[in-house]
Write a protein that holds these residues in place. Sequence first.
Motif, PDB file in Angstrom:
ATOM      1  N   ARG A 145     -15.255  25.011 -39.691  1.00 29.41           N
ATOM      2  CA  ARG A 145     -14.867  24.918 -38.286  1.00 29.41           C
ATOM      3  C   ARG A 145     -15.382  23.622 -37.683  1.00 29.41           C
ATOM      4  O   ARG A 145     -16.441  23.122 -38.074  1.00 29.41           O
ATOM      5  CB  ARG A 145     -15.417  26.109 -37.496  1.00 29.41           C
ATOM      6  CG  ARG A 145     -14.601  27.384 -37.657  1.00 29.41           C
ATOM      7  CD  ARG A 145     -15.170  28.534 -36.859  1.00 29.41           C
ATOM      8  NE  ARG A 145     -14.209  29.627 -36.783  1.00 29.41           N
ATOM      9  CZ  ARG A 145     -13.503  29.945 -35.694  1.00 29.41           C
ATOM     10  NH1 ARG A 145     -13.678  29.248 -34.576  1.00 29.41           N
ATOM     11  NH2 ARG A 145     -12.644  30.952 -35.709  1.00 29.41           N
ATOM     12  N   ALA A 146     -14.615  23.095 -36.731  1.00 29.00           N
ATOM     13  CA  ALA A 146     -15.024  21.859 -36.061  1.00 29.00           C
ATOM     14  C   ALA A 146     -14.316  21.746 -34.725  1.00 29.00           C
ATOM     15  O   ALA A 146     -13.214  22.284 -34.539  1.00 29.00           O
ATOM     16  CB  ALA A 146     -14.702  20.644 -36.919  1.00 29.00           C
ATOM     17  N   ARG A 147     -14.949  21.035 -33.802  1.00 28.31           N
ATOM     18  CA  ARG A 147     -14.328  20.781 -32.503  1.00 28.31           C
ATOM     19  C   ARG A 147     -13.074  19.911 -32.668  1.00 28.31           C
ATOM     20  O   ARG A 147     -12.046  20.161 -32.044  1.00 28.31           O
ATOM     21  CB  ARG A 147     -15.357  20.079 -31.602  1.00 28.31           C
ATOM     22  CG  ARG A 147     -14.836  19.617 -30.239  1.00 28.31           C
ATOM     23  CD  ARG A 147     -14.429  20.766 -29.337  1.00 28.31           C
ATOM     24  NE  ARG A 147     -15.410  21.817 -29.243  1.00 28.31           N
ATOM     25  CZ  ARG A 147     -16.480  21.818 -28.447  1.00 28.31           C
ATOM     26  NH1 ARG A 147     -16.719  20.780 -27.660  1.00 28.31           N
ATOM     27  NH2 ARG A 147     -17.296  22.856 -28.417  1.00 28.31           N
ATOM     28  N   SER A 474     -14.537  17.939 -23.801  1.00 31.88           N
ATOM     29  CA  SER A 474     -14.527  18.589 -25.112  1.00 31.88           C
ATOM     30  C   SER A 474     -13.126  18.915 -25.615  1.00 31.88           C
ATOM     31  O   SER A 474     -12.967  19.444 -26.710  1.00 31.88           O
ATOM     32  CB  SER A 474     -15.339  19.893 -25.067  1.00 31.88           C
ATOM     33  OG  SER A 474     -14.745  20.809 -24.148  1.00 31.88           O
ATOM     34  N   ARG A 475     -12.105  18.606 -24.823  1.00 28.94           N
ATOM     35  CA  ARG A 475     -10.753  18.997 -25.229  1.00 28.94           C
ATOM     36  C   ARG A 475      -9.748  17.939 -24.804  1.00 28.94           C
ATOM     37  O   ARG A 475      -9.785  17.447 -23.682  1.00 28.94           O
ATOM     38  CB  ARG A 475     -10.394  20.348 -24.607  1.00 28.94           C
ATOM     39  CG  ARG A 475      -9.045  20.896 -25.022  1.00 28.94           C
ATOM     40  CD  ARG A 475      -9.017  22.379 -24.744  1.00 28.94           C
ATOM     41  NE  ARG A 475      -7.694  22.957 -24.857  1.00 28.94           N
ATOM     42  CZ  ARG A 475      -7.451  24.272 -24.888  1.00 28.94           C
ATOM     43  NH1 ARG A 475      -8.463  25.129 -24.833  1.00 28.94           N
ATOM     44  NH2 ARG A 475      -6.239  24.729 -24.992  1.00 28.94           N
ATOM     45  N   ILE A 476      -8.851  17.600 -25.735  1.00 32.11           N
ATOM     46  CA  ILE A 476      -7.799  16.622 -25.451  1.00 32.11           C
ATOM     47  C   ILE A 476      -6.486  17.132 -26.024  1.00 32.11           C
ATOM     48  O   ILE A 476      -6.445  17.716 -27.107  1.00 32.11           O
ATOM     49  CB  ILE A 476      -8.143  15.240 -26.052  1.00 32.11           C
ATOM     50  CG1 ILE A 476      -7.030  14.233 -25.720  1.00 32.11           C
ATOM     51  CG2 ILE A 476      -8.376  15.326 -27.561  1.00 32.11           C
ATOM     52  CD1 ILE A 476      -7.368  12.816 -26.087  1.00 32.11           C
ATOM     53  N   GLU A 477      -5.425  16.920 -25.248  1.00 33.22           N
ATOM     54  CA  GLU A 477      -4.103  17.347 -25.713  1.00 33.22           C
ATOM     55  C   GLU A 477      -3.049  16.537 -24.969  1.00 33.22           C
ATOM     56  O   GLU A 477      -3.139  16.362 -23.740  1.00 33.22           O
ATOM     57  CB  GLU A 477      -3.902  18.838 -25.453  1.00 33.22           C
ATOM     58  CG  GLU A 477      -2.565  19.378 -25.892  1.00 33.22           C
ATOM     59  CD  GLU A 477      -2.377  20.837 -25.502  1.00 33.22           C
ATOM     60  OE1 GLU A 477      -1.222  21.302 -25.515  1.00 33.22           O
ATOM     61  OE2 GLU A 477      -3.381  21.511 -25.166  1.00 33.22           O
ATOM     62  N   ALA A 478      -2.057  16.046 -25.698  1.00 32.60           N
ATOM     63  CA  ALA A 478      -0.965  15.334 -25.049  1.00 32.60           C
ATOM     64  C   ALA A 478      -0.224  16.259 -24.098  1.00 32.60           C
ATOM     65  O   ALA A 478      -0.019  17.445 -24.400  1.00 32.60           O
ATOM     66  CB  ALA A 478       0.003  14.803 -26.100  1.00 32.60           C
ATOM     67  N   THR A 479       0.162  15.733 -22.956  1.00 30.61           N
ATOM     68  CA  THR A 479       0.982  16.526 -22.053  1.00 30.61           C
ATOM     69  C   THR A 479       2.411  16.575 -22.587  1.00 30.61           C
ATOM     70  O   THR A 479       2.861  15.636 -23.263  1.00 30.61           O
ATOM     71  CB  THR A 479       1.009  15.923 -20.643  1.00 30.61           C
ATOM     72  OG1 THR A 479       1.697  14.656 -20.685  1.00 30.61           O
ATOM     73  CG2 THR A 479      -0.401  15.722 -20.106  1.00 30.61           C
ATOM     74  N   PRO A 480       3.153  17.643 -22.317  1.00 26.51           N
ATOM     75  CA  PRO A 480       4.549  17.702 -22.770  1.00 26.51           C
ATOM     76  C   PRO A 480       5.374  16.533 -22.256  1.00 26.51           C
ATOM     77  O   PRO A 480       6.260  16.028 -22.950  1.00 26.51           O
ATOM     78  CB  PRO A 480       5.045  19.040 -22.199  1.00 26.51           C
ATOM     79  CG  PRO A 480       3.814  19.869 -22.058  1.00 26.51           C
ATOM     80  CD  PRO A 480       2.726  18.900 -21.664  1.00 26.51           C
ATOM     81  N   GLU A 481       5.070  16.092 -21.022  1.00 25.03           N
ATOM     82  CA  GLU A 481       5.823  14.983 -20.442  1.00 25.03           C
ATOM     83  C   GLU A 481       5.578  13.682 -21.198  1.00 25.03           C
ATOM     84  O   GLU A 481       6.510  12.920 -21.482  1.00 25.03           O
ATOM     85  CB  GLU A 481       5.445  14.805 -18.966  1.00 25.03           C
ATOM     86  CG  GLU A 481       5.810  15.978 -18.069  1.00 25.03           C
ATOM     87  CD  GLU A 481       4.855  17.154 -18.173  1.00 25.03           C
ATOM     88  OE1 GLU A 481       5.202  18.243 -17.673  1.00 25.03           O
ATOM     89  OE2 GLU A 481       3.755  16.991 -18.760  1.00 25.03           O
ATOM     90  N   ALA A 482       4.309  13.429 -21.554  1.00 22.73           N
ATOM     91  CA  ALA A 482       3.975  12.216 -22.287  1.00 22.73           C
ATOM     92  C   ALA A 482       4.575  12.263 -23.689  1.00 22.73           C
ATOM     93  O   ALA A 482       5.085  11.248 -24.196  1.00 22.73           O
ATOM     94  CB  ALA A 482       2.456  12.050 -22.368  1.00 22.73           C
ATOM     95  N   GLU A 483       4.522  13.430 -24.315  1.00 21.83           N
ATOM     96  CA  GLU A 483       5.112  13.574 -25.649  1.00 21.83           C
ATOM     97  C   GLU A 483       6.615  13.324 -25.599  1.00 21.83           C
ATOM     98  O   GLU A 483       7.173  12.613 -26.456  1.00 21.83           O
ATOM     99  CB  GLU A 483       4.828  14.971 -26.190  1.00 21.83           C
ATOM    100  CG  GLU A 483       5.413  15.230 -27.562  1.00 21.83           C
ATOM    101  CD  GLU A 483       5.178  16.661 -28.006  1.00 21.83           C
ATOM    102  OE1 GLU A 483       4.236  16.888 -28.784  1.00 21.83           O
ATOM    103  OE2 GLU A 483       5.952  17.552 -27.571  1.00 21.83           O
ATOM    104  N   SER A 484       7.278  13.888 -24.635  1.00 17.98           N
ATOM    105  CA  SER A 484       8.726  13.720 -24.509  1.00 17.98           C
ATOM    106  C   SER A 484       9.092  12.252 -24.265  1.00 17.98           C
ATOM    107  O   SER A 484      10.036  11.723 -24.862  1.00 17.98           O
ATOM    108  CB  SER A 484       9.258  14.594 -23.373  1.00 17.98           C
ATOM    109  OG  SER A 484      10.644  14.424 -23.198  1.00 17.98           O
ATOM    110  N   ALA A 485       8.322  11.592 -23.388  1.00 15.25           N
ATOM    111  CA  ALA A 485       8.599  10.187 -23.084  1.00 15.25           C
ATOM    112  C   ALA A 485       8.362   9.296 -24.310  1.00 15.25           C
ATOM    113  O   ALA A 485       9.142   8.372 -24.587  1.00 15.25           O
ATOM    114  CB  ALA A 485       7.730   9.728 -21.915  1.00 15.25           C
TER     115      ALA A 485
END
Length: 549
Positions: A145-147, A474-485
Amino acid sequence: MSITAEAAAPREFRDAVEHWDAIVIGAGLSGMYQLLKLRQMGFKARVYEAGGGVGGTWYWNRYPGARFDSESWTYGFSFSPEVLKEWDWKEHFSGQPENLRYCEFLADKFDLRRDITFNTRVKAAHWDDAANEWEVTFETGGRARARFLITAIGPLSSPTMPTIPGIEDFKGESWHTGLWPHHPVSFEGKRVAVIGTGASGVQAITEIAKTVGHLTVFQRTPNWCTPLRNSKIEPETMADIRSRYDQIFAQCRENWGCFVHTADPRHSTDVTPEEREAFFEKLYNTPGFAFWQGNFRDVLMDQAANDALTEFVIKKIRARVKDQKIADKLIPTNHGYGTRRVPLESGYFEVYNQPNVKLVDIRETPIERVTETGLRVGGQDYEFDMIIYATGFDAITGAFDRIDFQGRNGAKLRDKWADGPHTYLGLNVAGFPNMLTLVGPHNAATFCNLPRCIEQNVEFVSDLLAYMRDKGLSRIEATPEAESAWTAHVYDTGSRLLLTKVDSWMTGVNKNVPGRLKRTFMAYAGGAPKYRQKCEEIAANGYEGFALR
């Protein structure tokens, strides 16, 4: 009687769960550099590698003739002055044994193996939203397990076999070029079949033909190939190269694919036909990708310009192959020169002038099945001592598909990418927090002199993790809008290139993979400088496009 890897693993290992700050999958060049950066940043990190040693591509691809198509001295890492001072390249386009030694040299230099677990293939990686971490499961049955989860699995690391009945029936030797054995393989006096004429096939065929008893090449799709023109590097030449490393890497940094070959700013129509022919001739006789990467700026975008370039290569092939009926078979008719990745060769076309080499076009006479003694093709039985499958890889997304990646709410990555990848910068996917994908789809690295873009990817990811640590995030995730663009931008960068109109692994088509016939776009065609600039702008704006918390 065989036993499964899980049954063979000690009970205490299968039940144990290792805990880390970051897990890296893969100990090729990107995994090794990422491990080094994580260690320097004070992260508790572990690399899990399916193979028995470091090197990735150069660990697995030991087939005869495997070598760089980038100039060796542009391929090596630039981040360490000590490495640049200590390592001598022996050839301008180094072969697999030397390339693997380079990877092992890096592992020794930075004592990387102590943080790598070998012979451990990742089976699954599932996001635990409550714990805010990834759980990775291995085929041995162990877990960790890892962050943060960082994939360094490579764009060409998932070998594919052809869909031919009877493959298991053959009683002789058989090998896939991407899974070549670690012991010597002799072709002397043997009847050998090679299926496939992509980059691996071109290199292997040329080398095998030197000692083989009889070679039969089964070709489905011919490829445009141009000369590599390799040569040794003498000590005085290496000393000169070493004195110019800053200049060399600066030149790579500013070029579209990070090679030393800069596209000519002129259009092919800016010169007379005679000047154009002379320019083609000059580039054709220049080592490496000069003819592909250093040509007129319009030859990969304008059909008429590409037609002229293609006609030049056709004349070269016809001049090198004695039997023009064989030349006809070796000349592609479904795509122009440079619209698929170009294999570089060292005497490939001359192989077909040998009396002990036969070319079979399986579009005309398909392979019906593999038999105990060879192949049945077009109703005719061929007997072989050895069959070599040079059938390539499930490129770019294939290595992701072979691992059960599940993000938030159990969403499967392979389902999300069923119709083509969707990413942000080719480095993260919406719905898959804290997962960073080095050299992933839609990343400039897929069109790149790879270590040049690996360094950029790893350094971006490392700076991002340092930023999060410093900000208490502690958490990062692309937004759907940024991914779509970003995905739309990726398709836009490819729209001007002829290569997006052609079936290839760069456009997601692979006839050896069931269901992989729909054309999509796997790469980023805006060029490494533009990609790096976008990454720098995103970082400068607090990593906009990412949801950080």
